[in-house]
Design an enzyme around this catalytic site. Structure first.
Site, PDB file in Angstrom:
ATOM      1  N   TYR A   1      -9.801   9.513  10.251  1.00 50.13           N
ATOM      2  CA  TYR A   1      -9.539   8.186  10.827  1.00 50.13           C
ATOM      3  C   TYR A   1     -10.767   7.309  10.626  1.00 50.13           C
ATOM      4  O   TYR A   1     -11.909   7.785  10.779  1.00 50.13           O
ATOM      5  CB  TYR A   1      -9.252   8.304  12.332  1.00 50.13           C
ATOM      6  CG  TYR A   1      -7.813   7.988  12.646  1.00 50.13           C
ATOM      7  CD1 TYR A   1      -7.257   6.773  12.239  1.00 50.13           C
ATOM      8  CD2 TYR A   1      -7.007   8.877  13.342  1.00 50.13           C
ATOM      9  CE1 TYR A   1      -5.935   6.474  12.511  1.00 50.13           C
ATOM     10  CE2 TYR A   1      -5.677   8.574  13.617  1.00 50.13           C
ATOM     11  CZ  TYR A   1      -5.145   7.373  13.197  1.00 50.13           C
ATOM     12  OH  TYR A   1      -3.841   7.069  13.457  1.00 50.13           O
TER      13      TYR A   1
ATOM     14  N   GLU B   1     -10.774   3.455  11.483  1.00 51.11           N
ATOM     15  CA  GLU B   1     -10.493   2.055  11.818  1.00 51.11           C
ATOM     16  C   GLU B   1     -11.797   1.279  11.915  1.00 51.11           C
ATOM     17  O   GLU B   1     -12.814   1.810  12.376  1.00 51.11           O
ATOM     18  CB  GLU B   1      -9.737   1.977  13.150  1.00 51.11           C
ATOM     19  CG  GLU B   1      -8.260   2.243  12.968  1.00 51.11           C
ATOM     20  CD  GLU B   1      -7.611   2.852  14.188  1.00 51.11           C
ATOM     21  OE1 GLU B   1      -8.333   3.323  15.066  1.00 51.11           O
ATOM     22  OE2 GLU B   1      -6.379   2.861  14.235  1.00 51.11           O
TER      23      GLU B   1
ATOM     24  N   ASP C   1      -0.467 -14.836  -4.237  1.00 45.66           N
ATOM     25  CA  ASP C   1      -0.010 -13.441  -4.230  1.00 45.66           C
ATOM     26  C   ASP C   1       0.155 -13.045  -5.696  1.00 45.66           C
ATOM     27  O   ASP C   1       1.126 -13.433  -6.346  1.00 45.66           O
ATOM     28  CB  ASP C   1       1.311 -13.359  -3.466  1.00 45.66           C
ATOM     29  CG  ASP C   1       1.888 -11.950  -3.442  1.00 45.66           C
ATOM     30  OD1 ASP C   1       1.429 -11.097  -4.228  1.00 45.66           O
ATOM     31  OD2 ASP C   1       2.816 -11.714  -2.648  1.00 45.66           O
TER      32      ASP C   1
ATOM     33  N   THR D   1      -0.875  -6.124  -4.932  1.00 48.58           N
ATOM     34  CA  THR D   1      -0.665  -4.685  -4.847  1.00 48.58           C
ATOM     35  C   THR D   1      -1.551  -4.068  -5.923  1.00 48.58           C
ATOM     36  O   THR D   1      -2.060  -4.758  -6.812  1.00 48.58           O
ATOM     37  CB  THR D   1       0.801  -4.294  -5.130  1.00 48.58           C
ATOM     38  OG1 THR D   1       1.180  -4.887  -6.376  1.00 48.58           O
ATOM     39  CG2 THR D   1       1.719  -4.775  -4.030  1.00 48.58           C
TER      40      THR D   1
ATOM     41  N   LYS E   1       1.320  -2.135  -9.600  1.00 49.86           N
ATOM     42  CA  LYS E   1       2.269  -2.724 -10.561  1.00 49.86           C
ATOM     43  C   LYS E   1       1.560  -2.814 -11.916  1.00 49.86           C
ATOM     44  O   LYS E   1       1.173  -1.793 -12.469  1.00 49.86           O
ATOM     45  CB  LYS E   1       2.770  -4.070 -10.047  1.00 49.86           C
ATOM     46  CG  LYS E   1       3.559  -3.930  -8.731  1.00 49.86           C
ATOM     47  CD  LYS E   1       4.173  -5.243  -8.302  1.00 49.86           C
ATOM     48  CE  LYS E   1       5.095  -5.056  -7.124  1.00 49.86           C
ATOM     49  NZ  LYS E   1       4.472  -5.370  -5.836  1.00 49.86           N
TER      50      LYS E   1
ATOM     51  N   ARG F   1      -0.188   3.335  -5.025  1.00 54.49           N
ATOM     52  CA  ARG F   1       0.504   2.407  -4.149  1.00 54.49           C
ATOM     53  C   ARG F   1      -0.491   1.852  -3.142  1.00 54.49           C
ATOM     54  O   ARG F   1      -1.225   2.610  -2.509  1.00 54.49           O
ATOM     55  CB  ARG F   1       1.628   3.123  -3.383  1.00 54.49           C
ATOM     56  CG  ARG F   1       2.688   3.729  -4.260  1.00 54.49           C
ATOM     57  CD  ARG F   1       3.400   2.684  -5.068  1.00 54.49           C
ATOM     58  NE  ARG F   1       4.211   1.840  -4.236  1.00 54.49           N
ATOM     59  CZ  ARG F   1       5.534   1.860  -4.203  1.00 54.49           C
ATOM     60  NH1 ARG F   1       6.207   2.687  -4.986  1.00 54.49           N
ATOM     61  NH2 ARG F   1       6.208   1.056  -3.412  1.00 54.49           N
TER      62      ARG F   1
HETATM   63  N1  DSN Z   1       9.229  -4.463  -4.739  1.00 59.48           N
HETATM   64  C1  DSN Z   1       8.430  -5.445  -5.426  1.00 59.48           C
HETATM   65  C2  DSN Z   1       9.049  -5.889  -6.681  1.00 59.48           C
HETATM   66  O1  DSN Z   1       9.867  -5.157  -7.212  1.00 59.48           O
HETATM   67  O2  DSN Z   1       8.721  -6.940  -7.187  1.00 59.48           O
HETATM   68  C3  DSN Z   1       8.116  -6.586  -4.572  1.00 59.48           C
HETATM   69  O3  DSN Z   1       8.196  -6.280  -3.231  1.00 59.48           O
END
Ligand code: DSN
Length: 478
Positions: free
Chosen positions: A65, A67, A242, A271, A274, A280
């Site tokens: 932990y 925090e 974003d 994120t 991607k 993730r």
């Molecule tokens: N799940 C993501 C996407 O496929 O673009 C966005 O939340």
């Protein structure tokens, strides 16, 4: 470079250990690899993380932990987590040229929540505390606290509409952001389907948002962030970007100058899994001005940081700082263009008429199909995609009229221009040979599809050739 022999042994042994406790889970892990190896993955938000990134996630950092922030934790014994978080933040700052980086968010939604509350803290709470002459919100009396809570609820956000490619977390009602903020959307030009910056500016002047959000999850074009910052400045808004979808193209220096959000935005979220090809998770990047409030992400809106995931982010960000990653990112964009051209020359309609990022958005209405029917017909033929709305979609967000494709995953496998042209050919083959299935009442519906005999077999056979020529995790013996 991954030592594949060492990775093979690591995975084989890990699976042996897992199997001894719960064999169904070991089998599901192995089956997932088999499925991913054997299908054309075109989901724009997915990728294949390296064995180094994947192996970093499974260890005892997970048990700690921590925090708080680096050097200021609510638990003892966080020295190794401090190292992990510092290295992740250092790589993020240097990779993106950001003044400040926060590596704790568990996902993109969490990163956006941290950003929203940081902006509220900086823009609303800070001045309120100053006018009350206190430093800490706990020192506000009940009336002042109620006034502050009311002010939080009065704030406005302007973001891209969902059917133009915006994201649910940008102030839409099914997400908490839509319950926190008064929201208005900007769309795209009805003719060109491209962002109309003058229309965004007009909406901003009228609505006067606290936050102007740029960024998308289904818009196949680049954004002029310098222009978005001008609009934000004109109305006194904070510009938040974003970049969850295109962070890999920013990291790989495909998007530079006005297309790079970092020099223009106050706060940038992403994120890490991607186009950035990491584990993730999420990140927040910010200017020095916003850094102290972003640093309050945990416990403001986040639970304790996942230290194993921050470690994997650090490894992925180190990979993204290489020339190899830049070459990869350029190939992602080049391949998307080839894919789009492959559709255009075969007569398929594309939203905006093409792409200049990693996304190609098909409008499948001319095939007499909904997005849902197209998605399931493609899946039957071994092509994994997801249905998506198109601007002003007559079929709504569930059935849709579009299919979203992305090139990051197959580019990671080594697919090149010829392969992506062939992928377009296979998809057109499926779409032209699919008809709507009948409902219980015997009329064509929006959900079921019928794929003509033989199409699935011939598409599977053609895909298998490309997949074998570009193996996933080559040399990994599993
Ligand atoms: N799940 C993501 C996407 O496929 O673009 C966005 O939340």
């Amino acid at each position: 470079m991954t030592d594949v022999a060492a990775a093979s042994i690591a995975y084989q042994n890990a699976l042996k250990v897992i199997k001894s406790v719960e064999p169904r889970i070991a089998d599901a892990i192995t089956a997932e690899l088999t499925d991913q190896r054997g299908s054309l993955k075109l989901i724009a938000s997915e990728n294949y993380a390296s064995p180094a990134v994947l192996l970093t996630m499974g260890n005892w950092l997970s048990d700690k932990y921590a925090e708080g922030t680096i050097g200021h934790r609510f638990y003892a014994g966080c020295q190794n987590v401090d190292t992990v978080e510092s290295v992740a933040a250092e790589h993020a700052r240097e990779l993106f040229g950001a003044e400040y980086a926060y590596a704790q968010p568990h996902s993109g939604i969490d990163a956006n929540l941290v950003a929203f509350w940081s902006i509220l803290a900086h823009r609303i709470e800070g001045p309120e505390l100053a006018s009350a002459g206190v430093k800490n919100m706990n020192d506000l009396d009940e009336d002042a606290w109620e006034t502050l809570r009311k002010k939080f609820g009065e704030q406005r956000m302007l973001g891209m509409s969902l059917d133009a490619g915006g994201h649910l977390t940008h102030g839409f009602r099914p997400n908490i952001s839509g319950k926190m903020f008064h929201q208005r959307s900007y769309g795209t030009d009805p003719e060109t389907q491209l962002l109309d910056y003058d229309a965004v500016a007009a909406a901003a002047r009228e609505f006067k948002p606290l936050i102007l959000i740029a960024g998308y999850s289904a818009y196949p074009r680049r954004v002029d962030f310098a222009r978005m910052r001008e609009i934000a400045d004109e109305v006194g808004a904070t510009l938040m970007v974003d970049m969850a979808h295109f962070a890999g193209l920013v990291a790989g220096k495909v998007f530079t100058g006005d297309e790079d959000p970092i020099p223009h935005a106050h706060v940038v979220t992403t994120t890490t899994h991607k186009s950035l090809r990491g584990p993730r998770g999420g990140l927040v990047l910010a200017t020095e001005e916003y850094a102290p409030s972003v640093d309050r992400g945990c416990p403001m809106v986040l639970g304790g940081p996942l230290s194993n995931m921050m470690a994997a982010k650090a490894v992925a960000l180190a990979e993204a700082r290489t020339q190899e990653f830049r070459t990869y990112a350029q190939a992602v964009a080049d391949n998307a263009k080839t894919l789009a051209d492959g559709f255009l020359k075969r007569g398929t309609n594309l939203v905006t008429g093409g792409t200049d990022n990693h996304i190609v958005l098909l409008d499948v209405s001319k095939y007499g199909l909904t997005g849902r029917q197209a998605e399931s017909a493609l899946l039957e033929a071994g092509i994994v995609t997801n249905r998506n709305s198109v601007p002003s979609d007559p079929n709504g967000a569930w059935y849709t009229s579009g299919v979203r494709l992305g090139t990051p995953a197959l580019t990671s496998r080594g697919f090149g221009a010829d392969d992506f042209d062939r992928v377009a050919e296979l998809i057109v083959d499926v779409l032209t040979n699919t008809t709507p299935g009948l409902t219980a009442k015997g009329v064509p519906g929006k959900a079921k599809h019928v794929l003509a005999d033989g199409v699935s077999d011939r598409v599977h056979a053609a895909s298998a050739e490309m997949l074998e020529a570009n193996p996933l995790y080559p040399g990994l013996e599993l």
